[in-house]
Design a protein around this motif. Structure first.
Motif, PDB file in Angstrom:
ATOM      1  N   MET A   1       0.841  -1.201   0.000  1.00 21.55           N
ATOM      2  CA  MET A   1       0.000   0.000   0.000  1.00 21.55           C
ATOM      3  C   MET A   1       0.869   1.241   0.000  1.00 21.55           C
ATOM      4  O   MET A   1       1.878   1.306   0.691  1.00 21.55           O
ATOM      5  CB  MET A   1      -0.934  -0.017   1.214  1.00 21.55           C
ATOM      6  N   TYR A   4      -0.434   4.094   3.147  1.00 20.60           N
ATOM      7  CA  TYR A   4      -0.567   3.541   4.500  1.00 20.60           C
ATOM      8  C   TYR A   4       0.828   3.381   5.098  1.00 20.60           C
ATOM      9  O   TYR A   4       1.655   2.629   4.587  1.00 20.60           O
ATOM     10  CB  TYR A   4      -1.279   2.194   4.433  1.00 20.60           C
ATOM     11  N   SER A  88      -2.145  -4.698   9.188  1.00 20.29           N
ATOM     12  CA  SER A  88      -2.673  -4.619   7.833  1.00 20.29           C
ATOM     13  C   SER A  88      -2.829  -6.023   7.258  1.00 20.29           C
ATOM     14  O   SER A  88      -2.222  -6.982   7.746  1.00 20.29           O
ATOM     15  CB  SER A  88      -1.746  -3.787   6.941  1.00 20.29           C
ATOM     16  N   SER A 112      -5.427  -4.000   1.907  1.00 16.45           N
ATOM     17  CA  SER A 112      -5.092  -4.087   0.490  1.00 16.45           C
ATOM     18  C   SER A 112      -6.033  -5.117  -0.110  1.00 16.45           C
ATOM     19  O   SER A 112      -5.902  -6.320   0.160  1.00 16.45           O
ATOM     20  CB  SER A 112      -3.626  -4.504   0.314  1.00 16.45           C
ATOM     21  N   GLU A 152      -6.948   0.234  -0.075  1.00 18.33           N
ATOM     22  CA  GLU A 152      -6.399   0.436  -1.401  1.00 18.33           C
ATOM     23  C   GLU A 152      -6.788  -0.774  -2.240  1.00 18.33           C
ATOM     24  O   GLU A 152      -6.641  -1.922  -1.798  1.00 18.33           O
ATOM     25  CB  GLU A 152      -4.877   0.632  -1.348  1.00 18.33           C
ATOM     26  N   HIS A 184      -4.617   0.391  -7.708  1.00 24.71           N
ATOM     27  CA  HIS A 184      -3.383  -0.138  -8.274  1.00 24.71           C
ATOM     28  C   HIS A 184      -3.735  -1.043  -9.452  1.00 24.71           C
ATOM     29  O   HIS A 184      -4.435  -2.046  -9.269  1.00 24.71           O
ATOM     30  CB  HIS A 184      -2.602  -0.930  -7.225  1.00 24.71           C
TER      31      HIS A 184
END
Length: 288
Positions: A1, A4, A88, A112, A152, A184
């Motif tokens: 990410m 982040y 995360s 993510s 993300e 992304h």
């Protein structure tokens, strides 16, 4: 990410298994096994200790589908948050809203999220991810945001399957998540049972440009190893604010004011979760 805890490092771990069976899976030796192999028990406290020894700022659940370790993630969060680590995960986000609420509530605030396909892709290849409702992924990503988490979205463009999904994904991204959530657009490489050639870079650039024109402010092209395609630019004035190379931030040009990050030229607020961590080397440490 990219938005982040920029330039931080995290101790990354996995278990076995997945609720998806993607034939292009790069981690199929972890995700496709039916039964976990015998091995040592690693309690949450040990992971936290390893992260501390490595000098990491956080922990990350990845490689397989992390939520197959649901109870373990909740236990780990209790220990890790007490010690000041962020949490995360890299996930397909295909599970219940109750699970989302529990994870974010426990402290898993960096998400993510992989978007695998769309209705057209499912019609095109009914043998790939049969029965999956891809809109659930966006629903759950929205749920993370509503609970105060950071998201993300990752669109791995797989030739022969989801390369027909760009417009649907961009539309759902804006409808569910809004223009400030990064997207992304990543290049696929042949893996496991999917033998199509790598995604043409021209395809990735075309999708990225389409996403920008539609209104997504932060669009990155990944897996092509081009720092220019992974740089953060101010969506208002165009100034280059963050440059990345490999897994490191090589230029940081944002100004921090009251816990928020701004463009130094025009003052635009850039959505960043956590703190920017200054220059530090990437270290790969295997703990046994």
């Amino acid at each position: 990410m990219f938005h982040y805890w920029p330039n931080s490092t995290s101790l990354t771990f996995s278990g076995w298994g997945c609720n998806f069976l993607c034939p292009w899976c790069q981690n199929y030796l972890l995700s496709w096994v039916r039964v976990c192999v015998d091995g040592p028990v690693v309690p949450p406290e040990r992971l936290v200790e390893w992260a501390r020894r490595a000098g990491d700022e956080g922990l990350c659940a990845s490689f397989n589908e992390p939520v197959t370790l649901f109870d373990y993630l909740l236990d780990l969060a209790e220990v890790a948050r007490r010690e000041g680590f962020y949490l995360s995960l890299v996930t397909n986000a295909y599970f219940t809203t109750r699970a989302v609420d529990a994870l974010v509530g426990a402290g898993w605030d960096g998400w993510s999220v992989d978007i695998k396909g769309c209705p057209e892709a499912s019609r095109r290849r009914r043998d790939v991810l049969p029965g999956v409702d891809h809109e659930v992924v966006f629903r759950n990503a929205r749920r993370v945001l509503d609970n105060g988490g950071h998201v993300e979205m990752i669109y791995l463009v797989v030739p022969g399957y989801n390369d027909v999904c760009a417009e649907w994904i961009i539309e759902r991204h804006l409808d569910y998540l809004g223009p400030d959530v990064p997207l992304h657009v990543n290049r696929y490489y042949p893996a496991f049972r999917w033998g199509e050639p790598p995604t043409p870079v021209e395809t990735l650039l075309r999708i990225a440009e389409k996403a920008r024109r539609a209104g997504i402010k932060y669009v990155y092209v990944g897996n092509v190893h081009d720092p220019e395609l992974e740089a953060t630019r101010c969506p208002r004035c165009g100034k280059v604010l963050v440059v990345r190379e490999g897994y490191r931030v090589t230029h940081w040009g944002l100004v921090e004011e009251g816990g928020r990050y701004r463009c130094p030229r025009c003052g635009e607020i850039i959505p960043i979760r956590g703190k920017y961590v200054g220059p530090k080397p990437t270290r790969y440490i295997t703990f046994i």
